[in-house]
Design an enzyme around this catalytic site. Structure first.
Site, PDB file in Angstrom:
ATOM      1  N   GLY A 201      28.112   1.013  22.723  1.00 50.44           N
ATOM      2  CA  GLY A 201      29.536   1.185  22.989  1.00 50.44           C
ATOM      3  C   GLY A 201      29.808   2.416  23.824  1.00 50.44           C
ATOM      4  O   GLY A 201      28.954   2.862  24.600  1.00 50.44           O
ATOM      5  N   VAL A 205      32.882   7.151  21.017  1.00 48.48           N
ATOM      6  CA  VAL A 205      32.582   6.624  19.687  1.00 48.48           C
ATOM      7  C   VAL A 205      31.142   6.948  19.307  1.00 48.48           C
ATOM      8  O   VAL A 205      30.834   7.181  18.134  1.00 48.48           O
ATOM      9  CB  VAL A 205      32.843   5.108  19.631  1.00 48.48           C
ATOM     10  CG1 VAL A 205      32.467   4.534  18.273  1.00 48.48           C
ATOM     11  CG2 VAL A 205      34.309   4.809  19.936  1.00 48.48           C
ATOM     12  N   GLY A 206      30.256   6.997  20.298  1.00 48.11           N
ATOM     13  CA  GLY A 206      28.867   7.360  20.023  1.00 48.11           C
ATOM     14  C   GLY A 206      28.741   8.718  19.374  1.00 48.11           C
ATOM     15  O   GLY A 206      27.901   8.927  18.484  1.00 48.11           O
ATOM     16  N   GLU A 223      23.255   3.300  22.659  1.00 48.70           N
ATOM     17  CA  GLU A 223      23.290   2.635  23.959  1.00 48.70           C
ATOM     18  C   GLU A 223      24.720   2.770  24.484  1.00 48.70           C
ATOM     19  O   GLU A 223      25.603   1.992  24.127  1.00 48.70           O
ATOM     20  CB  GLU A 223      22.883   1.169  23.821  1.00 48.70           C
ATOM     21  CG  GLU A 223      21.444   0.965  23.380  1.00 48.70           C
ATOM     22  CD  GLU A 223      20.430   1.439  24.416  1.00 48.70           C
ATOM     23  OE1 GLU A 223      20.815   1.567  25.607  1.00 48.70           O
ATOM     24  OE2 GLU A 223      19.272   1.680  24.055  1.00 48.70           O
ATOM     25  N   CYS A 257      28.281  -2.508  30.956  1.00 56.03           N
ATOM     26  CA  CYS A 257      27.958  -1.078  30.841  1.00 56.03           C
ATOM     27  C   CYS A 257      27.099  -0.573  31.990  1.00 56.03           C
ATOM     28  O   CYS A 257      27.107   0.620  32.295  1.00 56.03           O
ATOM     29  CB  CYS A 257      27.280  -0.790  29.499  1.00 56.03           C
ATOM     30  SG  CYS A 257      25.716  -1.668  29.263  1.00 56.03           S
TER      31      CYS A 257
END
Length: 525
Positions: A201, A205-206, A223, A257
């Site tokens: 994501g 948020v990572g 990722e 992405c």
């Protein structure tokens, strides 16, 4: 459809998340994931689910992203099938103990690395490719012998509900539970203790995922994404470059992405590149992309508004049209975008392609290196020195020369980011190793204790010298091929030495005999 029958209300208070984690832990501790036969059976079942339910999956993706039925196998399912088949074919090799070099002191011992399951893995999937980016890590988790709690993204709602309905029908429902829901459910899952967290994501948020995992010292694979640059050198075939860039940028409506986020090129190239992109878009999607069955839609209204806000203040040279009722944004190209603009600070994740002017390849390299390390870097160039310069002087998770996206399809290449674009890697054997503990093993005998005397007290100069000599000796490769060559060379050396000694002894004996008979001759004559 299957997913319409599973819209049950989830228990309040996060109890479902705790139950899923606890159930997966208990199932893992039962030991049933350890035999390779069980792992293979689960992988075969997962493959069966994908092949049998392709129509249902395609329907769900059509609802979520307006994905073409022909793009579903191309962009998600075929790659997943290949990953599963590779894991089935290679699992016995991946899971086997791996012999390593030995020292003089461990020459007669067993020295190897043994892959071992980590335990329970939390997989948090993404919405843009909800099947590939959720089930891809699951393939590695199953192959490595782990249990896994699967959390699909709530944004791709139809795919999420379908996955929750299907997975327990094909896989062990205790080892691989599916938890659906939004932010609160994900937060509750992250409060549980896992042995690894695999998240796909955004970088923002990572950071939260990594922070939550740190409370339990849980390792993570992140990722993420970022702004993947694409450099177009003047010497390349602009028509072909434009065709490949257009496909990679606008497939899935730009929600990829590793899509080219922006293009760097010299001013002399811009006009030709823009015209080639215009012609390619006409070829791909027709005069009205909105009516094309091959052109997707933005996932939700929030992302639709976000992308439109990034475009404010620019006059598109291609596209720019939008329709909020359909969450449609036309394939859009912007030229001469200022490097300091908001558009160049945030990951676009939509069908908008900025063109940024650079003076030459050195200027492009400086531009790339002044920013966060990207997940992917694309270079269109035919000059080998220029290609090597880009490879040598930049850093990215992956790099692809004269094409886009296709490195993702190779299971032999590790896929992952670096720095701001992520950590860890997966695909093929790399997934297995990422979700395994590589356990160091040394199995010794209780015999030959005299070899160890030099390390025991009381120490003296003689013992210390022997210990140093043994420890400084080079490592010895005991792999089969190397070992056979080493033994063969040793045998040949010994045979040659023995032969030489025999020859010398015979020569010495003949010499003595000659002197004996000469003495007798002189005595009598």
């Amino acid at each position: 459809m299957v997913y319409l029958a599973v819209c049950s209300t989830m228990p309040p208070g996060g109890s479902l998340e705790r139950q899923a984690a606890t159930r997966a832990r208990q199932a893992f501790l039962s030991g049933r994931t350890r035999p390779l036969e069980f792992r293979l059976q689960q992988l075969h079942a997962l493959l069966k689910m994908i092949t049998e339910r392709e129509t249902d999956i395609a329907t769900a993706l059509k609802q979520d992203l307006n994905r073409s039925q022909y793009d579903t196998p191309l962009l998600e399912l075929t790659g997943l099938e290949n990953e599963i088949k590779l894991a089935i074919d290679k699992l016995s090799v991946w899971a086997a103990p791996r012999a390593v070099e030995r020292s003089v002191l461990t020459l007669s011992d067993q020295v190897y690395v043994r892959p071992q399951p980590l335990g329970v893995v939390l997989i948090i999937g993404a919405w843009n490719y909800p099947w590939a980016l959720t089930l891809g890590p699951l393939v590695g988790a199953i192959a490595a012998g782990n249990a896994a709690v699967v959390k699909p993204s709530e944004l791709s709602e139809c795919s999420s509900l379908l996955l929750r309905a299907l997975l327990p029908r094909y896989l062990d429902k205790d080892l691989y539970p599916v938890v659906t829901g939004g932010v609160s459910e994900t937060q509750e899952l992250l409060r549980q203790r896992f042995d690894h967290v695999f998240y796909t994501g955004s970088s923002s948020v990572g950071r939260l995922v990594m922070e939550a995992a740190a409370a339990h010292l849980t390792p993570v694979t992140l990722e993420l994404g970022g702004k993947s640059p694409c450099y177009v050198h003047p010497d390349c075939n602009i028509r072909v470059a434009a065709r490949r860039i257009t496909w990679g940028k606008f497939v899935n409506c730009g929600q990829t992405c590793i899509a080219p986020d922006y293009v760097l090129c010299e001013p002399s190239v811009q006009n030709q590149l823009i015209e080639c992109i215009r012609l390619t878009l006409l070829e791909f999607y027709g005069a009205d992309p909105k009516s094309s069955p091959d052109y997707g839609r933005i996932i939700n209204q929030r992302h639709f508004n976000r992308i439109l806000s990034l475009m404010e203040g620019y006059n598109p040279v291609i596209g720019g049209q939008s329709d909020a009722s359909q969450r449609y944004i036309a394939p859009t190209v912007l030229r001469d975008v200022p490097p300091q603009s908001r558009l160049m600070q945030e990951e676009i994740f939509g069908p908008v392609l900025p063109l940024v002017a650079v003076s030459d390849i050195d200027d492009a390299i400086r531009f790339i290196n002044e920013r966060e390390k990207p997940l992917a870097l694309y270079v269109f160039c035919t000059d080998q020195k220029g290609i090597e310069k880009m490879l040598e002087e930049t850093t990215s998770g992956g790099v692809l020369v004269n094409d886009v996206l296709m490195h993702y399809t190779l299971s032999s290449l590790p896929f992952g980011g670096v720095g701001h674009s992520g950590m860890g890697r997966y695909h093929g054997k790399h997934s297995f190793e990422q979700l395994s503990h590589m356990r160091s093993c040394l199995v010794r005998s209780l015999a030959m204790e005299s070899v160890n005397l030099s390390r025991y007290p009381p120490q003296d100069r003689r013992r210390a010298r022997r210990a140093r000599m043994a420890m400084r000796a080079p490592l010895i490769d005991m792999s089969r091929r190397t070992f056979v060559w080493a033994v063969s060379a040793t045998v040949i050396a010994v045979v040659l030495m023995v032969t030489l000694v025999v020859i010398l002894l015979i020569a010495a004996g003949l010499n003595c005999t000659c002197w004996y008979w000469r003495g007798i001759y002189n005595y009598f004559w």
